[in-house]
Scaffold this active site. Structure first.
Site, PDB file in Angstrom:
ATOM      1  N   LYS A  95       0.812  -1.229   0.000  1.00 32.82           N
ATOM      2  CA  LYS A  95       0.000   0.000   0.000  1.00 32.82           C
ATOM      3  C   LYS A  95       0.845   1.278   0.000  1.00 32.82           C
ATOM      4  CE  LYS A  95      -4.483  -1.499   1.693  1.00 32.82           C
ATOM      5  NZ  LYS A  95      -4.314  -2.916   2.104  1.00 32.82           N
ATOM      6  N   GLU A 117     -10.709   6.811   4.689  1.00 34.41           N
ATOM      7  CA  GLU A 117     -11.251   5.899   5.687  1.00 34.41           C
ATOM      8  C   GLU A 117     -10.273   4.737   5.809  1.00 34.41           C
ATOM      9  OE1 GLU A 117     -12.087   5.736   2.531  1.00 34.41           O
ATOM     10  OE2 GLU A 117     -11.736   3.589   2.158  1.00 34.41           O
ATOM     11  N   SER A 384       1.798  -9.729  -1.053  1.00 37.14           N
ATOM     12  CA  SER A 384       1.470  -8.308  -0.907  1.00 37.14           C
ATOM     13  C   SER A 384       1.831  -7.709   0.451  1.00 37.14           C
ATOM     14  CB  SER A 384      -0.016  -8.079  -1.193  1.00 37.14           C
ATOM     15  OG  SER A 384      -0.830  -8.905  -0.376  1.00 37.14           O
TER      16      SER A 384
END
Ligand SMILES: *Cc1c(COP(=O)(O)O)cnc(C)c1O
Length: 400
Positions: A95, A117, A384
């Site tokens: 991310k 959020e 990931s």
């Protein structure tokens, strides 16, 4: 189609085939178009490219290595499994790649606040990190229920200096946090920016987030060529909204001999209501400002979805994934909570790598198919993220 040609996607209006677009009020359309213009302008400039490349190298720790999981491959007795180690990035997952891009863009546009959020807190921590680095105020909305569940991430966000807004309305979970964050954003969308956490939402976010993440596949393709003088037979990644998967897939879309597989969570089973297999069981629909595959109830509301991996429980999916499914270029498979847990433990004990529960879905698919393939075939899995965040939960669940 005789030749694969995916590079120019999406078109100028943000469509991937029939998917994507901007299903938003006209006032917001103007603002999204401004973001797109600013992005298209700076992405071309050496200044921006160098700054991002430098941060990827010195801050994130890129390029992330590719590891040959040779013990695991040997045990399975079939194809060789390789892991693209996004779990080794600063903050422990992919991310950070797009959060840095979004924070730099926000700064370039002179935005005064970045809003988002977060559910389990992964997007919140990555964004708070990027905003601390770039020096721009950051406000994260999070359901009170999630705040109580995700203590370490909440603490990290506070330390990183973002403003954490607890959301107590409704069920006090992710959906309510989205509503609350979006209301705050609408107070001043000219000066604020809403940093979307995956390849979803209105144009240009699916494109931008994909572009920032595409470093994963660009590196992996080159690393594989250099080491093996060939490309993998299969590449695979888990799909929630779809950002780590698009990041891995983009560089390989035109390589016809590379089979591409996205792995969705089938949770407690595709025959139950408790899954999040949007591309497997959903239908084309609309959600969060875009057209894509959606899991809906009979009244057309987004379905309350489930996965053991909280980063994968989203009832929509990126519009480019929706398009690639229809084209047949990417095959979408699913893995249950139980298979995910087994893969989590297997990778931990056979290779000493504790994967995120999200990433363990892609590992589980590789474990399922490797024995059916030849020993000289190669599967490249996008790992990931790392599983520190899931360790206590899994230990509890398995009574360790
Ligand atoms: C958030 C997250 C995902 C899911 O998001 P995508 O946009 O589908 O990639 C997958 N893996 C990890 C480690 C995550 O934190």
């Amino acid at each position: 189609m005789s030749k694969f040609d995916f590079a120019p996607m999406p078109d100028a209006a943000g469509f991937f085939g029939e998917y994507g677009g901007q299903i938003i009020p006209p006032e917001l359309k103007k603002i999204m178009d401004d973001i797109n213009d600013a992005y298209e302008e700076i992405r071309q400039t050496p200044g921006f490219q160098n700054e991002l490349a430098q941060l990827f190298a010195d801050y994130v720790g890129r390029p992330s290595p590719i590891f040959h999981a040779s013990r695991l491959s040997e045990q399975l007795g079939g194809a060789q499994i390789y892991l693209k180690r996004e779990d080794l990035n600063h903050t422990g997952a992919h991310k950070i790649n797009h959060c840095l891009g979004e924070a730099l863009l926000a700064k370039h546009m002179g935005k005064t606040k970045v809003i988002a959020e977060t559910g389990a807190g992964q997007h919140g921590v990555a964004l708070a990190t990027a905003c601390a680095l770039v020096g721009i105020p950051c406000e994260i909305h999070m359901g009170q229920v999630d705040i109580e569940k995700e203590h370490p991430n909440v603490t990290k966000m506070k330390i990183l200096g973002c403003k954490l807004v607890p959301v107590t309305r409704g069920t006090a979970t992710l959906k309510d946090a989205v509503d609350s964050a979006f209301e705050e954003y609408l107070k001043d969308p000219v000066n604020y920016i809403y940093a979307i956490g995956s390849v979803v939402g209105p144009h240009p976010f699916p494109k931008m987030v994909r572009d920032f993440q595409s470093i994963i596949g660009t590196e992996a393709r080159q690393q594989f060529q250099e080491k093996h003088n060939q490309l993998p037979d299969y590449i695979t990644a888990c799909v929630g909204g779809g950002s780590n998967a698009m990041g891995m897939f983009t560089a390989f879309l035109e390589d016809k001999d590379v089979n591409i597989v996205g792995v969705e969570p089938s949770g407690k089973g595709l025959e139950t209501d408790e899954h999040s297999a949007t591309l497997t069981l959903g239908k084309p629909g609309e959600i969060h400002g875009m057209k894509c595959y959606v899991l809906e109830t009979e009244n057309g509301e987004p379905m309350p979805v489930h996965s053991i991996a909280s980063g994968l429980d989203y009832p929509g999916v990126g519009p480019q994934h929706s398009y690639l499914k229809d084209l047949g270029r990417v095959q979408y498979e699913s893995v249950t909570d139980e298979e995910c847990l087994n893969a989590f433990m297997t990778l931990s004990r056979v290779e000493g790598i504790i994967p995120a529960l999200e990433s363990a879905h892609a590992v589980a698919w590789a474990i399922r198919v490797a024995p059916t393939l030849e020993k000289d075939q190669k599967i490249l899995v996008n790992l990931s993220g790392r599983g520190d965040k899931d360790a206590d939960y899994v230990a509890d669940k398995l009574g360790l």
